[in-house]
Each structure stands twice: as C-alpha cells, then as structure tokens.
Scaffold this motif. Sequence first.
Motif, mmCIF file in Angstrom:
data_model
loop_
_atom_site.group_PDB
_atom_site.id
_atom_site.type_symbol
_atom_site.label_atom_id
_atom_site.label_comp_id
_atom_site.label_asym_id
_atom_site.label_seq_id
_atom_site.Cartn_x
_atom_site.Cartn_y
_atom_site.Cartn_z
ATOM 1 N N TYR A 186 0.557 -1.147 -0.081
ATOM 2 C CA TYR A 186 0.073 -0.048 0.115
ATOM 3 C C TYR A 186 0.787 1.241 0.200
ATOM 4 C CZ TYR A 186 -4.371 -2.516 0.503
ATOM 5 O OH TYR A 186 -5.470 -3.267 -0.004
ATOM 6 N N ALA A 187 1.958 1.411 0.702
ATOM 7 C CA ALA A 187 2.862 2.271 0.726
ATOM 8 C C ALA A 187 3.368 2.845 -0.566
ATOM 9 C CB ALA A 187 3.828 2.288 1.646
ATOM 10 N N ASN A 188 3.577 1.797 -1.215
ATOM 11 C CA ASN A 188 4.210 1.823 -2.661
ATOM 12 C C ASN A 188 3.198 2.311 -3.610
ATOM 13 O OD1 ASN A 188 6.351 1.563 -4.805
ATOM 14 N ND2 ASN A 188 4.941 -0.373 -5.513
ATOM 15 N N GLU A 189 1.656 1.718 -3.445
ATOM 16 C CA GLU A 189 0.636 2.076 -4.271
ATOM 17 C C GLU A 189 0.244 3.692 -4.001
ATOM 18 O OE1 GLU A 189 -1.709 0.517 -6.547
ATOM 19 O OE2 GLU A 189 0.132 -0.886 -6.755
ATOM 20 N N TRP A 190 0.522 4.236 -2.740
ATOM 21 C CA TRP A 190 -0.050 5.417 -2.659
ATOM 22 C C TRP A 190 1.215 6.252 -2.578
ATOM 23 C CZ3 TRP A 190 -2.590 3.109 2.472
ATOM 24 C CH2 TRP A 190 -3.777 2.392 1.993
ATOM 25 N N GLY A 191 2.316 5.937 -2.570
ATOM 26 C CA GLY A 191 3.551 6.813 -3.013
ATOM 27 C C GLY A 191 3.760 7.520 -1.668
ATOM 28 N N CYS A 192 3.850 6.774 -0.455
ATOM 29 C CA CYS A 192 3.976 7.374 0.768
ATOM 30 C C CYS A 192 4.975 6.471 1.586
ATOM 31 C CB CYS A 192 2.737 7.569 1.618
ATOM 32 S SG CYS A 192 1.673 6.204 2.054
ATOM 33 N N SER A 193 5.128 6.927 2.760
ATOM 34 C CA SER A 193 6.128 5.823 3.708
ATOM 35 C C SER A 193 5.218 4.788 4.237
ATOM 36 C CB SER A 193 6.439 6.828 4.805
ATOM 37 O OG SER A 193 5.538 7.230 5.748
ATOM 38 N N ILE A 194 5.705 3.828 4.856
ATOM 39 C CA ILE A 194 5.125 2.560 5.370
ATOM 40 C C ILE A 194 4.318 2.980 6.586
ATOM 41 C CG2 ILE A 194 5.432 0.428 6.926
ATOM 42 C CD1 ILE A 194 7.994 0.071 4.653
ATOM 43 N N ARG A 195 4.722 4.062 7.562
ATOM 44 C CA ARG A 195 4.273 4.419 8.633
ATOM 45 C C ARG A 195 3.119 5.536 8.036
ATOM 46 N NH1 ARG A 195 8.027 8.317 12.438
ATOM 47 N NH2 ARG A 195 8.690 6.317 13.029
ATOM 48 N N GLU A 196 3.041 6.074 7.195
ATOM 49 C CA GLU A 196 1.811 6.858 6.804
ATOM 50 C C GLU A 196 0.991 5.869 5.965
ATOM 51 O OE1 GLU A 196 0.729 10.654 3.793
ATOM 52 O OE2 GLU A 196 2.704 10.365 4.061
ATOM 53 N N ALA A 197 1.282 4.960 5.411
ATOM 54 C CA ALA A 197 0.237 3.889 5.010
ATOM 55 C C ALA A 197 -0.298 3.189 5.959
ATOM 56 C CB ALA A 197 0.942 2.808 4.042
ATOM 57 N N THR A 198 0.281 3.049 7.095
ATOM 58 C CA THR A 198 -0.229 2.288 8.268
ATOM 59 C C THR A 198 -1.016 3.308 9.077
ATOM 60 O OG1 THR A 198 1.845 0.980 8.499
ATOM 61 C CG2 THR A 198 0.295 1.136 10.442
ATOM 62 N N HIS A 199 -0.743 4.447 9.118
ATOM 63 C CA HIS A 199 -1.698 5.581 9.659
ATOM 64 C C HIS A 199 -2.982 5.465 8.763
ATOM 65 C CE1 HIS A 199 -3.091 9.537 9.805
ATOM 66 N NE2 HIS A 199 -2.583 9.462 10.904
ATOM 67 N N ARG A 200 -2.816 5.569 7.558
ATOM 68 C CA ARG A 200 -4.299 5.716 6.804
ATOM 69 C C ARG A 200 -5.212 4.694 7.151
ATOM 70 N NH1 ARG A 200 -3.995 6.655 0.317
ATOM 71 N NH2 ARG A 200 -6.216 6.292 -0.186
ATOM 72 N N ILE A 201 -4.704 3.459 7.191
ATOM 73 C CA ILE A 201 -5.426 2.152 7.197
ATOM 74 C C ILE A 201 -5.767 2.068 8.883
ATOM 75 C CG2 ILE A 201 -5.117 -0.453 7.592
ATOM 76 C CD1 ILE A 201 -3.182 -0.190 5.180
ATOM 77 N N PHE A 202 -5.033 2.400 9.621
ATOM 78 C CA PHE A 202 -5.413 2.538 10.907
ATOM 79 C C PHE A 202 -6.421 3.581 11.426
ATOM 80 C CE2 PHE A 202 -4.806 4.656 15.472
ATOM 81 C CZ PHE A 202 -5.225 3.346 16.230
ATOM 82 N N THR A 203 -6.346 4.810 10.872
ATOM 83 C CA THR A 203 -7.275 5.808 11.058
ATOM 84 C C THR A 203 -8.604 5.565 10.518
ATOM 85 O OG1 THR A 203 -5.547 7.490 11.063
ATOM 86 C CG2 THR A 203 -7.555 8.223 10.685
ATOM 87 N N ASP A 204 -8.576 4.784 9.467
ATOM 88 C CA ASP A 204 -9.932 4.422 8.745
ATOM 89 C C ASP A 204 -10.617 3.360 9.657
ATOM 90 O OD1 ASP A 204 -12.031 4.385 6.639
ATOM 91 O OD2 ASP A 204 -11.273 2.486 6.136
ATOM 92 N N ALA A 205 -9.922 2.403 9.946
ATOM 93 C CA ALA A 205 -10.258 1.231 10.994
ATOM 94 C C ALA A 205 -10.696 1.894 12.350
ATOM 95 C CB ALA A 205 -9.156 0.248 11.340
ATOM 96 N N LEU A 206 -10.148 2.982 12.872
ATOM 97 C CA LEU A 206 -10.485 3.600 14.317
ATOM 98 C C LEU A 206 -11.842 4.286 13.909
ATOM 99 C CD1 LEU A 206 -9.602 3.613 17.021
ATOM 100 C CD2 LEU A 206 -8.530 6.028 16.389
ATOM 101 N N PHE A 207 -11.812 4.962 12.802
ATOM 102 C CA PHE A 207 -13.106 5.710 12.418
ATOM 103 C C PHE A 207 -14.312 4.842 12.463
ATOM 104 C CE2 PHE A 207 -15.938 6.611 8.716
ATOM 105 C CZ PHE A 207 -16.687 7.890 9.245
ATOM 106 N N LYS A 208 -14.267 3.622 11.972
ATOM 107 C CA LYS A 208 -15.288 2.553 11.789
ATOM 108 C C LYS A 208 -15.503 2.144 13.277
ATOM 109 C CE LYS A 208 -14.917 1.745 7.095
ATOM 110 N NZ LYS A 208 -14.281 1.434 6.024
#
Length: 111
Positions: free
Chosen positions: A77-99
């Motif tokens: 996902y980090a590669n797909e989105w062009g971001c760091s692994i930390r930022e990709a993890t943040h994106r997934i975590f934040t969406d999960a926490l939102f739900k």
Amino acid sequence: MRADKKIDIRIPINRDDKKFVFWESKRRRQSMTEYCTDLVKAHLETQNHFPIQEYKLSLNWVHVKVQQQTYEQLVYYANEWGCSIREATHRIFTDALFKERGGVYVYSYLK
C-alpha cells in the motif's frame, strides 16, 4: 530475519483518538499495542479500499507490531500510494478507528 519476528511501526494519532485507544484496549484487556495491531490486521483482512486521511505528526503515538506477511501488505500500500510505510499504516489505522468509533472523526490536533 526470524519468521516470527515482529516489525514495530510507530504512528501518530491525535489526543482524543489516543484516549479512545487507551480505554478500548483496557476494556478488551489488551495492551494498546495489541489493540492497535489487531485493528490494523482485521481492517486489512476485511477492506481493500482505504480513504485518504490527513497525516499529521503529533506528540501522541501508538505502536503497531506486525508479522512479515502483514508488513508486506503495508509495503504494498505504501508503494501504491507513494508514501512511507508509517503513513500507509496511519491511513489504514485511522480508517479502522473511524469505523470502530461508529463513524466519528475527531480532529483535536487541528484546533
């Protein structure tokens, strides 16, 4: 690297989300790291679309400790989105926490 070795990813979250993580992890009798890791793993297993989240550094951090297979998904996902692994993890975590919170975003660090 050992097959059972876990990779630690530290991600920034806002203060209100950290409070929620603290109380929810205690309610489930888990550490905050276990709770955050379970949340990310479960979300990766059930979702394949993760909306863009605002990534902002914070004084509040949580840890996600994943095994190699989950780490490889995060790298993908980090590669797909062009971001760091930390930022990709943040994106997934934040969406999960939102739900997990019932669809309520809290942006206390924007105040």
